[in-house]
Each structure stands twice: as C-alpha cells, then as structure tokens.
Write a protein that holds these residues in place. Structure first.
Motif, short mmCIF file in Angstrom:
data_model
loop_
_atom_site.label_atom_id
_atom_site.label_comp_id
_atom_site.label_asym_id
_atom_site.label_seq_id
_atom_site.Cartn_x
_atom_site.Cartn_y
_atom_site.Cartn_z
N THR A 175 0.83 -1.21 0.00
CA THR A 175 0.00 0.00 0.00
C THR A 175 0.86 1.26 0.00
O THR A 175 0.59 2.22 -0.73
CB THR A 175 -0.93 0.00 1.23
N ILE A 176 1.91 1.23 0.82
CA ILE A 176 2.80 2.40 0.90
C ILE A 176 3.57 2.59 -0.41
O ILE A 176 3.71 3.71 -0.93
CB ILE A 176 3.77 2.25 2.08
N MET A 177 4.05 1.47 -0.99
CA MET A 177 4.84 1.56 -2.22
C MET A 177 4.00 1.97 -3.42
O MET A 177 4.46 2.73 -4.28
CB MET A 177 5.51 0.20 -2.49
N ASP A 178 2.76 1.48 -3.49
CA ASP A 178 1.91 1.77 -4.66
C ASP A 178 1.29 3.16 -4.62
O ASP A 178 0.88 3.69 -5.66
CB ASP A 178 0.79 0.71 -4.76
N LYS A 188 -0.30 9.51 -2.33
CA LYS A 188 -1.73 9.62 -2.05
C LYS A 188 -2.07 9.32 -0.59
O LYS A 188 -3.18 9.58 -0.15
CB LYS A 188 -2.51 8.66 -2.95
N ILE A 189 -1.14 8.76 0.13
CA ILE A 189 -1.41 8.39 1.52
C ILE A 189 -0.97 9.51 2.45
O ILE A 189 0.17 10.02 2.33
CB ILE A 189 -0.68 7.08 1.89
N SER A 190 -1.84 9.87 3.34
CA SER A 190 -1.50 10.92 4.30
C SER A 190 -0.48 10.40 5.30
O SER A 190 -0.30 9.18 5.46
CB SER A 190 -2.76 11.39 5.03
#
Length: 360
Positions: A155-158, A162-164
């Motif tokens: 999730t972090i790599m993709d 976009k992730i807060s």
C-alpha cells in the motif's frame, strides 16, 4: 516399566544385574527355606526370573532362568550341595521348573516387547497429531502477520503520494505489531526446539528483576492497548543471580497469554518477591480464569482450550514450564477466589545487594 530404562543398559550390565537379582533372591531363600520348604523356594526363584524378564533383554533372562534352576537343585533339593536328585518326584518337579522358568522368561519378554511396540505406535500417532496441530496453527499464525506486513508495504509503495502521513503511521504501526507477533512465534518455536533437544543451559548473572519486568511489558505495549498492565517495582528486592533472558521470555509468554484470554479492559497484575532464597513472580488477572478440569493440561505442548481465540500455537505456557524447570524452579496455576487466573513462578536464586557486589 519404561521408567526403569533398563533395556538401554549395556549387555554386560544386564547380565551382571540379572545375576545379582538371582543371587539376592537365593540368599533370602536360604534364610527362609526352613519355614517355607524347598518347593516354595522354586516359586520365589520363578518370581525373580519374571522380574528379570520385565527388565532385561532375552539372553540375560534365559541365563537367570538356567542359573536359578541350577541353584535350586544345588542348594535346596535334597541332597543339598550336589546336583544329584534321588527322588523321582523331585526330578519331575525340577524338570517342570526348568521348562516353566524358560517359558516364563520367553513369554514375559515377548509380552513386554509387544507392549512396547503398542506404546511406540501410540506415541508416534500422538506426535503426528500434535505436529499436525502445530502446522495448522502455524499456517494461520505465521501467514497473518506476513500478509499484514506485505499488504502494508504494498500500500505504501503503490501510493507514495496519495497516503496521508497519518495513514502511513498507522500502516507502519501495523507492520511493527505484525513483526513483533511474527518474531514471538519464531522465538517460541526455537525455544521449544532447544527444550526438546536439552540445550537449555541457564546463564546466570546478577540482574535487577524490576528492569526485566519493565522490559517484558514494554515489548508488549502495542498488544496491551485494550488492557491494563499493573506493576509496582519492589525497591526492597536484592539483585538476583539468574538467566535474565529466560526470565524475560517467561514473563512475555505469561503476559501475552493473559492478553489473549481476558476480556478488554481487564487488569493484569505482576508482583515479585524474595521468599526463602527464591525469586517469586506472580502474574494474575481479573478475567474468567481457567476451567478447573483443564488446569492440569495447560502446560502441555500444543494444548489449547476449546474456546481459545484464533491463532496461537499452544507453545507459550509449555515454554514457561520448560524454562522455569531448566532453572530448577516450578510454576503453578490457580484460579483466584475473586476470579481470574494466577500464575506463580518460584526459582531458587543467589541474592545480593548492590553494596555487597561493590565489595566483591
């Protein structure tokens, strides 16, 4: 009979011990022959042969059967101190004794071998069942944290932009929790392997038990968010000479067990004392406790209660018992009268206060 383990003795030892048993029996019979008669001596000697058959391999037993027959003839059948038998009835009894002694030795030995094969088969089936249980547990217990770690990293790599930051921190926290969980299971497996191989050799050194308890609770802080862990350090305690690594793993497993099997917001209390040169550690909670008829089984390897939460390998408490006994201690589980489980660890230790150590 397995407890005697006499079958593992060398052949020489088996021969010597079997002969000594017949010799001791002969001495007893020599003092009592006037009261029981020489015919009854035969029964006593047969009993000794049977006892040898229970303990030893076939050839030492056959030797003891032959030896007992010759002794009975030489020392007890008139005329004594000769191998001559004048009475036809005594000749018949002697031949019957010799045959019965041999048959008794062979049959007893074969019965024992059959029983051992049955026990070995049952033990093998039990081991297979236990290890299947372990593999089934591990398939869940290891897969879950691994999947969590892989999923969070993906999730972090993709979605790097976009992730807060808040969500990233939550994912990092999940990775940390999963890593600790994975590490604990691997550590338990390695510990159980060491226990079964007999490689646990405590490395005792002076340590502060309060610090060890703080370290164990700190490592479980992420898992204990929904529980209260209470520990008030006992500043009056001396330093203990023990294996701090084993003690810390014992504490982690006990606390983790309480976290798993008590409701949310339960309180887990840790107390430590110095009683009669023993380090006494108590871990208790205000949960539901254990079913009274299950308490004797909770330290068994792979054992889990029927209503156990998902996951877990059933190794934690067996490691607690193994590590405690490796340090010549003992562990006890009781249900508290007011509710909840109470584990008590007592380990004999050397004690010293810091001022004494400075003078050493």
């Amino acid at each position: 009979m397995r407890l005697l383990a006499t079958r593992n003795y060398s052949k020489v030892h088996q021969y010597v011990i079997s002969i000594l048993i017949i010799t001791a029996t002969t001495i007893v019979c020599a003092f009592s022959v006037n009261f029981i008669g020489y015919q009854a001596v035969a029964l006593v000697l047969l009993l000794a042969v049977s006892f040898n058959a229970i303990l030893f391999d076939i050839f030492p037993v056959l030797l003891s059967a032959l030896l007992s027959a010759l002794i009975w003839n030489f020392l007890f059948i008139p005329p004594i101190f000769t191998f001559r038998i004048d009475n036809a009835e005594d000749i018949l009894i002697f031949l019957m004794y010799f045959v019965v002694a041999l048959i008794n030795a062979v049959l007893t030995f074969k019965i024992r071998r059959f029983q051992q094969k049955v026990e070995e088969k049952e033990s093998k089936e039990k081991s297979i069942k236990l290890y299947n249980t372990l593999l089934n547990s591990l398939s869940h217990e290891l897969r879950t944290p691994i999947s969590t770690i892989i999923g969070a990293i993906d999730t972090i790599m993709d979605n790097p932009h976009k992730i807060s930051e808040k969500n990233k921190n939550e994912l990092y926290n999940e990775i940390e929790i999963a890593s600790f969980r994975l590490n604990r299971q691997v550590e338990n497996l390695l510990s159980m392997s060491r226990l079964e191989a007999g490689f646990i050799q405590p490395k005792n050194d002076w340590c502060d038990i309060n610090e060890i308890i703080f370290s164990a609770t700190k490592e479980l802080k992420n898992e204990s968010k929904n529980h209260n862990i209470e520990f008030t350090p006992n500043d009056n305690l001396p330093l203990f000479k023990l294996d701090s690594g084993l003690i810390e793993q014992i504490l982690r497993n006990l606390i983790h067990n309480a976290l798993q099997y008590t409701p949310k917001n339960s309180t887990i209390t840790i107390e430590v004392n110095n009683d009669d040169n023993n380090c006494s550690i108590t871990v208790f909670d205000n949960g539901n406790g254990f079913p009274q008829n299950k308490i004797d089984f909770v330290f068994d390897k792979f054992y889990r209660l029927n209503n156990a939460v998902s996951g877990g390998t059933g190794l934690g408490l067996s490691i607690v018992k193994g590590f405690t006994e490796a340090m010549n201690g003992k562990v006890e589980l009781k249900n508290s009268p007011e509710g909840g489980a109470k584990f008590t660890i007592e380990i004999p230790v050397e004690t010293s206060y810091i001022n004494n150590l400075k003078n050493e």
